[in-house]
Write a protein that holds these residues in place. Structure first.
Motif, PDB file in Angstrom:
ATOM      1  N   GLY A   2       0.771  -1.292  -0.177  1.00  0.00           N
ATOM      2  CA  GLY A   2      -0.095   0.087  -0.045  1.00  0.00           C
ATOM      3  C   GLY A   2       0.695   1.170  -0.210  1.00  0.00           C
ATOM      4  N   VAL A   3       1.952   1.282   0.790  1.00  0.00           N
ATOM      5  CA  VAL A   3       2.806   2.239   0.939  1.00  0.00           C
ATOM      6  C   VAL A   3       3.446   2.451  -0.494  1.00  0.00           C
ATOM      7  CG1 VAL A   3       4.930   3.298   1.856  1.00  0.00           C
ATOM      8  CG2 VAL A   3       3.255   2.339   3.365  1.00  0.00           C
ATOM      9  N   MET A   4       3.755   1.572  -1.063  1.00  0.00           N
ATOM     10  CA  MET A   4       4.527   1.646  -2.542  1.00  0.00           C
ATOM     11  C   MET A   4       3.528   2.395  -3.503  1.00  0.00           C
ATOM     12  SD  MET A   4       7.226  -1.712  -2.644  1.00  0.00           S
ATOM     13  CE  MET A   4       5.920  -2.533  -3.801  1.00  0.00           C
ATOM     14  N   THR A   5       2.311   1.685  -3.482  1.00  0.00           N
ATOM     15  CA  THR A   5       1.026   2.481  -4.387  1.00  0.00           C
ATOM     16  C   THR A   5       1.092   3.706  -4.201  1.00  0.00           C
ATOM     17  OG1 THR A   5       0.305   0.226  -4.194  1.00  0.00           O
ATOM     18  CG2 THR A   5      -1.147   2.056  -5.010  1.00  0.00           C
ATOM     19  N   ILE A   6       0.788   4.256  -2.684  1.00  0.00           N
ATOM     20  CA  ILE A   6       0.668   5.672  -2.712  1.00  0.00           C
ATOM     21  C   ILE A   6       2.037   6.368  -3.114  1.00  0.00           C
ATOM     22  CG2 ILE A   6       0.593   7.214  -0.790  1.00  0.00           C
ATOM     23  CD1 ILE A   6      -1.436   5.223   0.769  1.00  0.00           C
ATOM     24  N   LEU A   7       3.190   5.932  -3.023  1.00  0.00           N
ATOM     25  CA  LEU A   7       4.212   6.633  -3.296  1.00  0.00           C
ATOM     26  C   LEU A   7       4.656   6.915  -4.683  1.00  0.00           C
ATOM     27  CD1 LEU A   7       6.722   5.700  -0.342  1.00  0.00           C
ATOM     28  CD2 LEU A   7       5.245   8.114  -0.691  1.00  0.00           C
ATOM     29  N   ILE A   8       4.430   5.641  -5.456  1.00  0.00           N
ATOM     30  CA  ILE A   8       4.634   5.730  -6.997  1.00  0.00           C
ATOM     31  C   ILE A   8       3.724   6.581  -7.761  1.00  0.00           C
ATOM     32  CG2 ILE A   8       5.670   3.292  -6.926  1.00  0.00           C
ATOM     33  CD1 ILE A   8       3.017   2.470  -8.236  1.00  0.00           C
ATOM     34  N   PRO A   9       4.224   7.157  -8.980  1.00  0.00           N
ATOM     35  CA  PRO A   9       3.368   8.229  -9.538  1.00  0.00           C
ATOM     36  C   PRO A   9       2.481   7.480 -10.397  1.00  0.00           C
ATOM     37  CG  PRO A   9       5.552   8.112 -10.644  1.00  0.00           C
ATOM     38  CD  PRO A   9       5.393   7.297  -9.294  1.00  0.00           C
ATOM     39  N   LYS A  10       1.190   8.027 -10.676  1.00  0.00           N
ATOM     40  CA  LYS A  10       0.141   7.482 -11.731  1.00  0.00           C
ATOM     41  C   LYS A  10      -1.010   6.565 -10.700  1.00  0.00           C
ATOM     42  CE  LYS A  10       2.086   8.669 -15.644  1.00  0.00           C
ATOM     43  NZ  LYS A  10       1.730   9.168 -16.934  1.00  0.00           N
ATOM     44  N   PHE A  11      -1.690   6.075 -11.185  1.00  0.00           N
ATOM     45  CA  PHE A  11      -2.699   5.242 -10.886  1.00  0.00           C
ATOM     46  C   PHE A  11      -3.518   5.612  -9.725  1.00  0.00           C
ATOM     47  CE2 PHE A  11       0.846   2.647 -12.037  1.00  0.00           C
ATOM     48  CZ  PHE A  11       0.472   1.822 -12.915  1.00  0.00           C
ATOM     49  N   PRO A  12      -4.265   6.919  -9.887  1.00  0.00           N
ATOM     50  CA  PRO A  12      -4.751   7.509  -8.600  1.00  0.00           C
ATOM     51  C   PRO A  12      -6.050   6.506  -8.269  1.00  0.00           C
ATOM     52  CG  PRO A  12      -5.608   8.483 -10.807  1.00  0.00           C
ATOM     53  CD  PRO A  12      -4.436   7.243 -11.119  1.00  0.00           C
ATOM     54  N   LEU A  13      -6.484   5.638  -8.962  1.00  0.00           N
ATOM     55  CA  LEU A  13      -7.795   4.889  -8.365  1.00  0.00           C
ATOM     56  C   LEU A  13      -7.242   3.598  -7.385  1.00  0.00           C
ATOM     57  CD1 LEU A  13     -10.801   3.990  -8.311  1.00  0.00           C
ATOM     58  CD2 LEU A  13     -10.422   2.502  -9.995  1.00  0.00           C
ATOM     59  N   LEU A  14      -6.119   3.225  -7.778  1.00  0.00           N
ATOM     60  CA  LEU A  14      -5.540   2.430  -7.097  1.00  0.00           C
ATOM     61  C   LEU A  14      -4.996   3.065  -5.553  1.00  0.00           C
ATOM     62  CD1 LEU A  14      -4.376  -0.782  -6.850  1.00  0.00           C
ATOM     63  CD2 LEU A  14      -2.283   0.199  -8.086  1.00  0.00           C
ATOM     64  N   LYS A  15      -4.637   4.103  -5.780  1.00  0.00           N
ATOM     65  CA  LYS A  15      -4.061   4.889  -4.670  1.00  0.00           C
ATOM     66  C   LYS A  15      -5.284   5.323  -3.536  1.00  0.00           C
ATOM     67  CE  LYS A  15      -0.380   7.770  -6.839  1.00  0.00           C
ATOM     68  NZ  LYS A  15       0.602   6.684  -6.442  1.00  0.00           N
ATOM     69  N   ALA A  54      -5.343  10.094   7.306  1.00  0.00           N
ATOM     70  CA  ALA A  54      -6.499  10.977   6.811  1.00  0.00           C
ATOM     71  C   ALA A  54      -5.748  12.482   6.457  1.00  0.00           C
ATOM     72  CB  ALA A  54      -7.485  11.340   8.131  1.00  0.00           C
ATOM     73  N   VAL A  55      -4.758  12.720   7.050  1.00  0.00           N
ATOM     74  CA  VAL A  55      -3.998  13.922   6.671  1.00  0.00           C
ATOM     75  C   VAL A  55      -3.363  13.840   5.272  1.00  0.00           C
ATOM     76  CG1 VAL A  55      -2.206  15.480   7.159  1.00  0.00           C
ATOM     77  CG2 VAL A  55      -3.808  14.809   8.952  1.00  0.00           C
ATOM     78  N   SER A  56      -2.696  12.661   5.273  1.00  0.00           N
ATOM     79  CA  SER A  56      -2.164  12.442   3.758  1.00  0.00           C
ATOM     80  C   SER A  56      -2.998  12.399   2.636  1.00  0.00           C
ATOM     81  CB  SER A  56      -1.378  11.121   3.962  1.00  0.00           C
ATOM     82  OG  SER A  56      -0.737  10.735   2.777  1.00  0.00           O
ATOM     83  N   TRP A  57      -4.207  11.918   3.014  1.00  0.00           N
ATOM     84  CA  TRP A  57      -5.147  11.857   1.946  1.00  0.00           C
ATOM     85  C   TRP A  57      -5.762  13.109   1.644  1.00  0.00           C
ATOM     86  CZ3 TRP A  57     -10.487  13.035   2.076  1.00  0.00           C
ATOM     87  CH2 TRP A  57     -11.192  12.457   0.817  1.00  0.00           C
ATOM     88  N   TYR A  58      -6.076  13.883   2.505  1.00  0.00           N
ATOM     89  CA  TYR A  58      -6.749  15.201   2.205  1.00  0.00           C
ATOM     90  C   TYR A  58      -5.815  16.136   1.765  1.00  0.00           C
ATOM     91  CZ  TYR A  58      -9.142  19.396   3.336  1.00  0.00           C
ATOM     92  OH  TYR A  58     -10.063  20.274   3.252  1.00  0.00           O
ATOM     93  N   PHE A  59      -4.375  16.098   2.018  1.00  0.00           N
ATOM     94  CA  PHE A  59      -3.435  16.945   1.226  1.00  0.00           C
ATOM     95  C   PHE A  59      -2.728  16.350   0.040  1.00  0.00           C
ATOM     96  CE2 PHE A  59      -3.973  19.062   5.581  1.00  0.00           C
ATOM     97  CZ  PHE A  59      -4.350  20.130   5.247  1.00  0.00           C
ATOM     98  N   PRO A  61      -1.568  15.633  -3.668  1.00  0.00           N
ATOM     99  CA  PRO A  61      -1.352  16.532  -4.809  1.00  0.00           C
ATOM    100  C   PRO A  61      -2.473  16.266  -5.763  1.00  0.00           C
ATOM    101  CG  PRO A  61       0.659  15.598  -4.364  1.00  0.00           C
ATOM    102  CD  PRO A  61      -0.318  14.716  -3.593  1.00  0.00           C
ATOM    103  N   ALA A  62      -2.880  17.259  -6.363  1.00  0.00           N
ATOM    104  CA  ALA A  62      -4.100  17.311  -7.174  1.00  0.00           C
ATOM    105  C   ALA A  62      -3.880  16.179  -8.545  1.00  0.00           C
ATOM    106  CB  ALA A  62      -4.266  18.871  -8.051  1.00  0.00           C
ATOM    107  N   SER A  63      -2.555  16.184  -8.845  1.00  0.00           N
ATOM    108  CA  SER A  63      -2.283  14.948  -9.764  1.00  0.00           C
ATOM    109  C   SER A  63      -2.625  13.652  -9.437  1.00  0.00           C
ATOM    110  CB  SER A  63      -0.807  15.091  -9.982  1.00  0.00           C
ATOM    111  OG  SER A  63      -0.075  14.878  -9.078  1.00  0.00           O
ATOM    112  N   ARG A  64      -2.887  13.180  -7.869  1.00  0.00           N
ATOM    113  CA  ARG A  64      -3.150  12.027  -7.309  1.00  0.00           C
ATOM    114  C   ARG A  64      -4.608  11.992  -7.083  1.00  0.00           C
ATOM    115  NH1 ARG A  64       1.992  10.336  -3.612  1.00  0.00           N
ATOM    116  NH2 ARG A  64       3.564  10.450  -5.165  1.00  0.00           N
TER     117      ARG A  64
END
Length: 75
Positions: A2-15, A54-59, A61-64
């Motif tokens: 999950g951490v790898m998914t959140i950190l890699i670029p692209k794949f907003p739905l997977l994030k 929750a803070v990480s999700w809320y803030f 970037p717009a690209s994600r």
């Protein structure tokens, strides 16, 4: 994973799914600790990680963020 998914670029739905998985896992851990009546120091770690998630999700970037293609004018 999950951490790898959140950190890699692209794949907003997977994030979004990774964030949801973290949120539900940590919320369940926090509720379990509270129901079992464990001391505050056992509750503190899941609470901190839940807040950080929750803070990480809320803030994030717009690209994600997932952008809907629907127009709200039809409602």
């Amino acid at each position: 994973m999950g951490v790898m998914t959140i950190l890699i670029p692209k794949f907003p739905l997977l994030k979004e799914w990774a964030y949801a998985g973290f949120f539900f896992t940590l919320a369940g851990a926090l509720i379990s600790h509270i129901i079992l009546g464990q001391p505050f120091d056992s509750i503190l770690l899941p609470l901190i990680f839940l807040i950080l998630t929750a803070v990480s999700w809320y803030f994030r970037p717009a690209s994600r963020k997932i952008v809907s293609n629907r127009s709200n004018s039809s409602y």
